[in-house]
Motif scaffolding. Structure first.
Motif, PDB file in Angstrom:
ATOM      1  N   ASP A  23       0.824  -1.213   0.000  1.00 40.06           N
ATOM      2  CA  ASP A  23       0.000   0.000   0.000  1.00 40.06           C
ATOM      3  C   ASP A  23       0.857   1.262   0.000  1.00 40.06           C
ATOM      4  O   ASP A  23       0.459   2.293  -0.556  1.00 40.06           O
ATOM      5  N   SER A  24       2.020   1.201   0.639  1.00 41.07           N
ATOM      6  CA  SER A  24       2.877   2.381   0.748  1.00 41.07           C
ATOM      7  C   SER A  24       3.913   2.476  -0.375  1.00 41.07           C
ATOM      8  O   SER A  24       4.676   3.443  -0.433  1.00 41.07           O
ATOM      9  N   ALA A  25       3.936   1.483  -1.260  1.00 44.83           N
ATOM     10  CA  ALA A  25       4.903   1.498  -2.360  1.00 44.83           C
ATOM     11  C   ALA A  25       4.537   2.570  -3.384  1.00 44.83           C
ATOM     12  O   ALA A  25       3.358   2.787  -3.684  1.00 44.83           O
ATOM     13  N   GLU A  26       5.557   3.268  -3.916  1.00 47.45           N
ATOM     14  CA  GLU A  26       5.313   4.316  -4.899  1.00 47.45           C
ATOM     15  C   GLU A  26       4.830   3.744  -6.225  1.00 47.45           C
ATOM     16  O   GLU A  26       4.017   4.338  -6.923  1.00 47.45           O
ATOM     17  N   HIS A  27       5.365   2.591  -6.593  1.00 51.87           N
ATOM     18  CA  HIS A  27       4.982   1.960  -7.860  1.00 51.87           C
ATOM     19  C   HIS A  27       4.780   0.468  -7.627  1.00 51.87           C
ATOM     20  O   HIS A  27       5.579  -0.164  -6.947  1.00 51.87           O
ATOM     21  N   VAL A  28       3.705  -0.066  -8.173  1.00 54.23           N
ATOM     22  CA  VAL A  28       3.430  -1.498  -8.052  1.00 54.23           C
ATOM     23  C   VAL A  28       3.485  -2.130  -9.442  1.00 54.23           C
ATOM     24  O   VAL A  28       2.828  -1.652 -10.383  1.00 54.23           O
ATOM     25  N   ALA A  29       4.285  -3.178  -9.580  1.00 56.87           N
ATOM     26  CA  ALA A  29       4.370  -3.903 -10.849  1.00 56.87           C
ATOM     27  C   ALA A  29       3.211  -4.901 -10.921  1.00 56.87           C
ATOM     28  O   ALA A  29       3.109  -5.809 -10.096  1.00 56.87           O
ATOM     29  N   HIS A  30       2.327  -4.696 -11.894  1.00 53.17           N
ATOM     30  CA  HIS A  30       1.139  -5.540 -12.021  1.00 53.17           C
ATOM     31  C   HIS A  30       1.368  -6.613 -13.087  1.00 53.17           C
ATOM     32  O   HIS A  30       1.576  -6.285 -14.258  1.00 53.17           O
ATOM     33  N   PRO A  31       1.340  -7.890 -12.717  1.00 50.12           N
ATOM     34  CA  PRO A  31       1.481  -8.948 -13.723  1.00 50.12           C
ATOM     35  C   PRO A  31       0.271  -8.964 -14.656  1.00 50.12           C
ATOM     36  O   PRO A  31      -0.823  -8.542 -14.282  1.00 50.12           O
ATOM     37  N   ASP A  32       0.485  -9.465 -15.867  1.00 50.76           N
ATOM     38  CA  ASP A  32      -0.587  -9.557 -16.859  1.00 50.76           C
ATOM     39  C   ASP A  32      -1.337 -10.869 -16.647  1.00 50.76           C
ATOM     40  O   ASP A  32      -0.995 -11.910 -17.228  1.00 50.76           O
ATOM     41  N   ILE A  33      -2.359 -10.809 -15.818  1.00 51.05           N
ATOM     42  CA  ILE A  33      -3.116 -12.012 -15.456  1.00 51.05           C
ATOM     43  C   ILE A  33      -3.805 -12.612 -16.682  1.00 51.05           C
ATOM     44  O   ILE A  33      -3.842 -13.841 -16.853  1.00 51.05           O
ATOM     45  N   ASP A  34      -4.355 -11.764 -17.551  1.00 56.13           N
ATOM     46  CA  ASP A  34      -5.043 -12.274 -18.741  1.00 56.13           C
ATOM     47  C   ASP A  34      -4.075 -13.036 -19.648  1.00 56.13           C
ATOM     48  O   ASP A  34      -4.450 -14.052 -20.251  1.00 56.13           O
ATOM     49  N   ARG A  35      -2.854 -12.543 -19.752  1.00 57.28           N
ATOM     50  CA  ARG A  35      -1.830 -13.227 -20.555  1.00 57.28           C
ATOM     51  C   ARG A  35      -1.514 -14.594 -19.952  1.00 57.28           C
ATOM     52  O   ARG A  35      -1.378 -15.596 -20.676  1.00 57.28           O
ATOM     53  N   VAL A  36      -1.391 -14.654 -18.646  1.00 59.58           N
ATOM     54  CA  VAL A  36      -1.105 -15.923 -17.972  1.00 59.58           C
ATOM     55  C   VAL A  36      -2.220 -16.928 -18.255  1.00 59.58           C
ATOM     56  O   VAL A  36      -1.961 -18.100 -18.582  1.00 59.58           O
ATOM     57  N   ILE A  37      -3.472 -16.490 -18.169  1.00 55.97           N
ATOM     58  CA  ILE A  37      -4.608 -17.379 -18.435  1.00 55.97           C
ATOM     59  C   ILE A  37      -4.567 -17.872 -19.874  1.00 55.97           C
ATOM     60  O   ILE A  37      -4.795 -19.061 -20.147  1.00 55.97           O
ATOM     61  N   GLN A  38      -4.254 -16.967 -20.813  1.00 58.39           N
ATOM     62  CA  GLN A  38      -4.167 -17.354 -22.223  1.00 58.39           C
ATOM     63  C   GLN A  38      -3.114 -18.441 -22.434  1.00 58.39           C
ATOM     64  O   GLN A  38      -3.348 -19.425 -23.154  1.00 58.39           O
ATOM     65  N   LEU A  39      -1.960 -18.293 -21.784  1.00 60.68           N
ATOM     66  CA  LEU A  39      -0.891 -19.277 -21.931  1.00 60.68           C
ATOM     67  C   LEU A  39      -1.268 -20.616 -21.303  1.00 60.68           C
ATOM     68  O   LEU A  39      -0.917 -21.679 -21.820  1.00 60.68           O
ATOM     69  N   VAL A  40      -1.996 -20.574 -20.190  1.00 63.20           N
ATOM     70  CA  VAL A  40      -2.466 -21.818 -19.560  1.00 63.20           C
ATOM     71  C   VAL A  40      -3.485 -22.505 -20.462  1.00 63.20           C
ATOM     72  O   VAL A  40      -3.440 -23.725 -20.672  1.00 63.20           O
ATOM     73  N   GLU A  41      -4.406 -21.721 -21.010  1.00 64.25           N
ATOM     74  CA  GLU A  41      -5.457 -22.287 -21.858  1.00 64.25           C
ATOM     75  C   GLU A  41      -4.878 -22.926 -23.120  1.00 64.25           C
ATOM     76  O   GLU A  41      -5.380 -23.942 -23.605  1.00 64.25           O
ATOM     77  N   THR A  42      -3.808 -22.328 -23.669  1.00 65.72           N
ATOM     78  CA  THR A  42      -3.191 -22.857 -24.890  1.00 65.72           C
ATOM     79  C   THR A  42      -2.037 -23.816 -24.593  1.00 65.72           C
ATOM     80  O   THR A  42      -1.405 -24.336 -25.511  1.00 65.72           O
ATOM     81  N   GLU A  43      -1.778 -24.039 -23.290  1.00 65.49           N
ATOM     82  CA  GLU A  43      -0.704 -24.925 -22.826  1.00 65.49           C
ATOM     83  C   GLU A  43       0.664 -24.499 -23.367  1.00 65.49           C
ATOM     84  O   GLU A  43       1.526 -25.333 -23.648  1.00 65.49           O
ATOM     85  N   ASP A  44       0.864 -23.197 -23.482  1.00 67.64           N
ATOM     86  CA  ASP A  44       2.155 -22.669 -23.908  1.00 67.64           C
ATOM     87  C   ASP A  44       3.010 -22.438 -22.657  1.00 67.64           C
ATOM     88  O   ASP A  44       3.304 -21.305 -22.272  1.00 67.64           O
ATOM     89  N   TYR A  45       3.416 -23.540 -22.034  1.00 67.81           N
ATOM     90  CA  TYR A  45       4.127 -23.441 -20.763  1.00 67.81           C
ATOM     91  C   TYR A  45       5.521 -22.833 -20.929  1.00 67.81           C
ATOM     92  O   TYR A  45       6.060 -22.236 -19.995  1.00 67.81           O
ATOM     93  N   ALA A  46       6.089 -22.951 -22.114  1.00 69.11           N
ATOM     94  CA  ALA A  46       7.421 -22.391 -22.346  1.00 69.11           C
ATOM     95  C   ALA A  46       7.421 -20.880 -22.162  1.00 69.11           C
ATOM     96  O   ALA A  46       8.439 -20.302 -21.758  1.00 69.11           O
ATOM     97  N   ALA A  47       6.293 -20.249 -22.456  1.00 67.89           N
ATOM     98  CA  ALA A  47       6.211 -18.792 -22.336  1.00 67.89           C
ATOM     99  C   ALA A  47       5.778 -18.332 -20.949  1.00 67.89           C
ATOM    100  O   ALA A  47       5.831 -17.136 -20.644  1.00 67.89           O
ATOM    101  N   LEU A  48       5.350 -19.264 -20.105  1.00 69.74           N
ATOM    102  CA  LEU A  48       4.851 -18.881 -18.783  1.00 69.74           C
ATOM    103  C   LEU A  48       5.935 -18.240 -17.918  1.00 69.74           C
ATOM    104  O   LEU A  48       5.639 -17.358 -17.104  1.00 69.74           O
ATOM    105  N   GLY A  49       7.177 -18.697 -18.095  1.00 71.26           N
ATOM    106  CA  GLY A  49       8.254 -18.209 -17.241  1.00 71.26           C
ATOM    107  C   GLY A  49       8.385 -16.701 -17.235  1.00 71.26           C
ATOM    108  O   GLY A  49       8.637 -16.093 -16.181  1.00 71.26           O
ATOM    109  N   SER A  50       8.175 -16.076 -18.394  1.00 69.37           N
ATOM    110  CA  SER A  50       8.311 -14.622 -18.486  1.00 69.37           C
ATOM    111  C   SER A  50       6.989 -13.905 -18.226  1.00 69.37           C
ATOM    112  O   SER A  50       6.959 -12.669 -18.162  1.00 69.37           O
ATOM    113  N   ALA A  51       5.895 -14.655 -18.069  1.00 69.31           N
ATOM    114  CA  ALA A  51       4.581 -14.036 -17.902  1.00 69.31           C
ATOM    115  C   ALA A  51       4.097 -14.039 -16.450  1.00 69.31           C
ATOM    116  O   ALA A  51       3.395 -13.124 -16.027  1.00 69.31           O
ATOM    117  N   VAL A  52       4.445 -15.087 -15.693  1.00 60.33           N
ATOM    118  CA  VAL A  52       3.945 -15.181 -14.325  1.00 60.33           C
ATOM    119  C   VAL A  52       4.515 -14.048 -13.480  1.00 60.33           C
ATOM    120  O   VAL A  52       5.605 -13.530 -13.752  1.00 60.33           O
TER     121      VAL A  52
END
Length: 283
Positions: free
Chosen positions: A185-214
């Motif tokens: 809450d007190s952090a000046e900037h919060v890095a938000h992961p791309d949750i929709d991208r993660v779901i897309q990779l799970v749905e398409t079973e592109d696990y090789a790309a998950l490492g950079s998305a999670v």
């Protein structure tokens, strides 16, 4: 005498984002959760009119401070149950680890008491009841791979992850969730992961790309105060994991592996330095 045995699987966040803080003090979340085979075991037995809870871990309270005890009291009162219950908890999930061990036990208590007290609650009713006690409890009743939103009460199914080997490592660092939220809450900037991208990779079973998305929004503040946890994540990737993430508010680090021999080798290496090292698999 009736007896029921219920498993309480640990919850892991494949990705976690904190959207913001609500006026009521709760935080809006977006998470991709899944269960693993690492589980606590709860045994339910009839016990006159008294509620009694025991736990294999002496550090865990067994009175009304325990979520399992609280679940039993509230269900007993809500449905006018005149019978008691003995609940024995075999603790395997580390506490204060970001694995929702307490919530998993509470969810298992709802499932077990629904059976032993013959409440005939639907899954929807159990999820709604669980949300009155803790934010992680509805998902822990649901289990599996899911998108979890709101404060934990909105659950949407996601294509199940393959039963991949998962390495779970908990350092000798305990992180309280309220502390982690306060730091975020007190952090000046919060890095938000791309949750929709993660779901897309799970749905398409592109696990090789998950490492950079999670991603986990808590990592930036936790790694700042506890650099050892960030170093553990780096070592997990160096050990052959295709993806690694801190689960929940920490301090447990998770590694996802494509094959079991690599996971077993990494497990041996981590176990030399970390007593609480578990090789499990996605459920």
């Amino acid at each position: 005498m009736k007896e029921y045995v219920v498993r309480a699987p640990a919850k892991i966040n494949l990705s976690l984002d904190v959207i913001g803080k609500r006026p009521d003090g709760y935080h809006e979340m977006r998470m991709v959760n899944h269960s693993v085979a690492l589980s606590d075991i709860l045994v339910f037995k009839e016990n006159g009119q008294r509620i009694a809870v025991s736990c294999s871990d002496p550090k865990i309270p067994t009175d009304a401070r325990n979520l399992v005890h609280r679940v039993a009291e509230k269900l007993q009162a809500r449905f006018g149950i005149d019978r008691g219950v003995q609940i024995d908890i075999q603790k395997n999930i580390p506490s204060e680890a970001g694995l929702a061990g307490g919530s998993a036990d509470a969810a298992a208590a709802i499932l077990g008491l629904n059976l032993i007290w013959e409440l005939n609650l639907s899954l929807g009713e159990m999820l709604a009841f669980g949300s009155t006690i803790g934010a992680d409890i509805p998902y822990c009743c649901y289990k599996g791979t899911a998108l979890v939103e709101g404060i934990g009460e909105v659950i949407k199914p996601v294509k199940p992850l393959r039963k991949l080997p998962v390495l779970v490592v908990k350092p000798q660092i305990d992180i309280a969730t309220p502390w982690a939220f306060g730091r975020l809450d007190s952090a000046e900037h919060v890095a938000h992961p791309d949750i929709d991208r993660v779901i897309q990779l799970v749905e398409t079973e592109d696990y090789a790309a998950l490492g950079s998305a999670v991603g986990n929004a808590f990592e930036q503040v936790v790694f700042q105060d506890y650099p050892e946890i960030g170093e553990m994540k780096a070592k997990m990737l160096e050990s052959g994991a295709f993806a690694s993430i801190m689960s929940g508010s920490g301090s447990t680090v998770i590694g996802y592996f494509s094959d079991k021999p690599a996971a077993e080798k990494a497990c041996e290496a981590f176990r030399r330095n970390y007593f609480l090292t578990f090789l499990t698999e996605i459920e």
